[in-house]
Design a protein around this motif. Structure first.
Motif, mmCIF file in Angstrom:
data_model
loop_
_atom_site.group_PDB
_atom_site.id
_atom_site.type_symbol
_atom_site.label_atom_id
_atom_site.label_comp_id
_atom_site.label_asym_id
_atom_site.label_seq_id
_atom_site.Cartn_x
_atom_site.Cartn_y
_atom_site.Cartn_z
ATOM 1 N N TYR A 99 0.825 -1.199 0.000
ATOM 2 C CA TYR A 99 0.000 0.000 0.000
ATOM 3 C C TYR A 99 0.865 1.258 0.000
ATOM 4 O O TYR A 99 0.334 2.366 -0.020
ATOM 5 N N GLY A 100 2.192 1.086 0.033
ATOM 6 C CA GLY A 100 3.061 2.250 0.057
ATOM 7 C C GLY A 100 2.687 3.166 1.208
ATOM 8 O O GLY A 100 2.570 2.738 2.342
ATOM 9 N N LYS A 101 2.450 4.432 0.890
ATOM 10 C CA LYS A 101 2.094 5.402 1.926
ATOM 11 C C LYS A 101 0.596 5.673 1.963
ATOM 12 O O LYS A 101 0.140 6.565 2.660
ATOM 13 N N GLU A 102 -0.193 4.871 1.257
ATOM 14 C CA GLU A 102 -1.624 5.135 1.086
ATOM 15 C C GLU A 102 -2.482 4.814 2.303
ATOM 16 O O GLU A 102 -3.595 5.303 2.412
ATOM 17 N N ARG A 103 -2.025 3.978 3.213
ATOM 18 C CA ARG A 103 -2.810 3.596 4.391
ATOM 19 C C ARG A 103 -1.996 3.781 5.670
ATOM 20 O O ARG A 103 -1.573 2.810 6.297
ATOM 21 N N PRO A 104 -1.803 5.018 6.085
ATOM 22 C CA PRO A 104 -0.993 5.246 7.291
ATOM 23 C C PRO A 104 -1.688 4.749 8.550
ATOM 24 O O PRO A 104 -2.907 4.839 8.674
ATOM 25 N N GLU A 105 -0.912 4.210 9.454
ATOM 26 C CA GLU A 105 -1.414 3.797 10.772
ATOM 27 C C GLU A 105 -1.565 5.027 11.662
ATOM 28 O O GLU A 105 -2.493 5.133 12.435
ATOM 29 N N ALA A 106 -0.603 5.934 11.556
ATOM 30 C CA ALA A 106 -0.596 7.141 12.380
ATOM 31 C C ALA A 106 -0.511 8.362 11.461
ATOM 32 O O ALA A 106 0.279 8.388 10.528
ATOM 33 N N LEU A 107 -1.336 9.338 11.755
ATOM 34 C CA LEU A 107 -1.289 10.581 11.001
ATOM 35 C C LEU A 107 -0.338 11.534 11.697
ATOM 36 O O LEU A 107 -0.327 11.636 12.918
ATOM 37 N N GLY A 108 0.469 12.204 10.936
ATOM 38 C CA GLY A 108 1.424 13.134 11.515
ATOM 39 C C GLY A 108 2.690 13.143 10.698
ATOM 40 O O GLY A 108 2.995 12.188 9.975
ATOM 41 N N SER A 109 3.401 14.217 10.783
ATOM 42 C CA SER A 109 4.663 14.364 10.058
ATOM 43 C C SER A 109 5.803 14.501 11.051
ATOM 44 O O SER A 109 6.523 15.489 11.078
ATOM 45 N N ASP A 110 5.941 13.475 11.885
ATOM 46 C CA ASP A 110 7.015 13.449 12.873
ATOM 47 C C ASP A 110 7.555 12.026 12.946
ATOM 48 O O ASP A 110 6.944 11.088 12.439
ATOM 49 N N GLU A 111 8.710 11.870 13.567
ATOM 50 C CA GLU A 111 9.371 10.561 13.595
ATOM 51 C C GLU A 111 8.510 9.480 14.248
ATOM 52 O O GLU A 111 8.506 8.337 13.797
ATOM 53 N N GLU A 112 7.764 9.827 15.290
ATOM 54 C CA GLU A 112 6.919 8.837 15.959
ATOM 55 C C GLU A 112 5.851 8.285 15.005
ATOM 56 O O GLU A 112 5.633 7.075 14.940
ATOM 57 N N SER A 113 5.210 9.159 14.255
ATOM 58 C CA SER A 113 4.198 8.725 13.290
ATOM 59 C C SER A 113 4.832 7.939 12.160
ATOM 60 O O SER A 113 4.320 6.887 11.756
ATOM 61 N N TRP A 114 5.945 8.440 11.636
ATOM 62 C CA TRP A 114 6.603 7.737 10.540
ATOM 63 C C TRP A 114 7.027 6.332 10.949
ATOM 64 O O TRP A 114 6.895 5.381 10.177
ATOM 65 N N ALA A 115 7.528 6.180 12.174
ATOM 66 C CA ALA A 115 7.980 4.860 12.647
ATOM 67 C C ALA A 115 6.819 3.870 12.694
ATOM 68 O O ALA A 115 6.992 2.688 12.393
ATOM 69 N N LYS A 116 5.629 4.329 13.075
ATOM 70 C CA LYS A 116 4.458 3.445 13.124
ATOM 71 C C LYS A 116 3.988 3.053 11.726
ATOM 72 O O LYS A 116 3.361 2.008 11.550
ATOM 73 N N ASN A 117 4.278 3.877 10.752
ATOM 74 C CA ASN A 117 3.801 3.624 9.391
ATOM 75 C C ASN A 117 4.737 2.739 8.575
ATOM 76 O O ASN A 117 4.311 2.157 7.577
ATOM 77 N N ARG A 118 5.977 2.598 8.976
ATOM 78 C CA ARG A 118 6.938 1.742 8.266
ATOM 79 C C ARG A 118 6.791 0.329 8.799
ATOM 80 O O ARG A 118 7.451 -0.058 9.766
ATOM 81 N N ARG A 119 5.911 -0.469 8.164
ATOM 82 C CA ARG A 119 5.558 -1.754 8.750
ATOM 83 C C ARG A 119 5.139 -2.774 7.697
ATOM 84 O O ARG A 119 4.815 -2.420 6.568
ATOM 85 N N ALA A 120 5.115 -4.029 8.116
ATOM 86 C CA ALA A 120 4.491 -5.121 7.374
ATOM 87 C C ALA A 120 3.480 -5.746 8.338
ATOM 88 O O ALA A 120 3.817 -6.017 9.493
ATOM 89 N N VAL A 121 2.249 -5.953 7.866
ATOM 90 C CA VAL A 121 1.181 -6.454 8.713
ATOM 91 C C VAL A 121 0.669 -7.779 8.154
ATOM 92 O O VAL A 121 0.350 -7.871 6.966
ATOM 93 N N THR A 122 0.597 -8.795 9.006
ATOM 94 C CA THR A 122 0.032 -10.086 8.617
ATOM 95 C C THR A 122 -1.466 -10.044 8.931
ATOM 96 O O THR A 122 -1.854 -9.867 10.083
ATOM 97 N N VAL A 123 -2.282 -10.181 7.897
ATOM 98 C CA VAL A 123 -3.724 -10.019 8.021
ATOM 99 C C VAL A 123 -4.414 -11.342 7.708
ATOM 100 O O VAL A 123 -4.152 -11.946 6.658
ATOM 101 N N LEU A 124 -5.300 -11.753 8.591
ATOM 102 C CA LEU A 124 -6.142 -12.924 8.358
ATOM 103 C C LEU A 124 -7.519 -12.442 7.940
ATOM 104 O O LEU A 124 -7.954 -11.378 8.393
ATOM 105 N N PRO A 125 -8.210 -13.215 7.122
ATOM 106 C CA PRO A 125 -9.565 -12.798 6.761
ATOM 107 C C PRO A 125 -10.452 -12.775 7.991
ATOM 108 O O PRO A 125 -10.253 -13.530 8.945
ATOM 109 N N GLU A 126 -11.446 -11.893 7.970
ATOM 110 C CA GLU A 126 -12.390 -11.752 9.097
ATOM 111 C C GLU A 126 -13.233 -12.997 9.212
ATOM 112 O O GLU A 126 -13.558 -13.670 8.336
#
Length: 178
Positions: A151-178
């Protein structure tokens, strides 16, 4: 005639009173609200689609996965898709759970922070998701059970333009179907 109307009204009232429902002896518990509700948490809970019944998660469900592993996500440094020791520990726990539940398929999402071009972040998100997938495959999980999406930068976990927000957005998430 007036007495007849009074008699009919009284009979109707008595008949309706006799049909009234009795309240149940015990009411069911209210729906659980927790981190997976609309507030945007991790998705753990016992609400609709979580796979839980009451307070117990069904084996192989998304709720069971989230309750069994330390996290459904791993995080990356800036411009990196390398896994550190903490990431490997999370993925090791995920591999154990996936081994116990061989019929479950997962999607691994790759995400980036807002910096960089859309194209760069889509490519980096893909490398991050594939790093997690390849690690799980090396632990014995069939690659055919894992789908990768960036998703690149299209689905941020945290909104904000600071290191704390950026760190939360640099991720890989393992998703199971609902």
């Amino acid at each position: 005639m007036r007495n007849l109307a009074l008699i009919v009204a009284t009979a109707a009232a008595v008949a309706l009173a006799g049909c009234a429902k009795k309240p149940p002896k015990m009411l069911p518990p209210p729906p659980a609200s927790g981190p997976g509700d609309a507030a945007g948490g991790t998705g753990a809970g016992t609400g609709p689609g979580s796979g839980g019944v009451g307070t117990a998660a069904l084996p192989g469900s998304r709720a069971d996965f989230l309750a069994s592993v330390p996290s459904d996500r791993v995080f990356f440094p800036l411009d990196s898709y390398s896994l550190d020791d903490q990431d490997r520990a999370v993925l090791d726990a995920q591999a154990v759970w996936l081994t116990r539940n061989p019929r479950v398929r997962v999607t691994i999402e790759g995400h980036c922070d807002e910096r960089g071009t859309r194209e760069y972040n889509l490519a980096l998100g893909d490398r991050r998701a594939n790093a997690a997938k390849n690690y799980l495959a090396a632990k014995g999980i069939d690659p055919a059970r894992m789908t990768v999406v960036s998703y690149g930068k299209e689905r941020p976990e945290a909104l904000g333009s600071d290191e704390e927000s950026w760190a939360k957005n640099r991720r890989a998430v393992t998703v199971l179907p609902e």
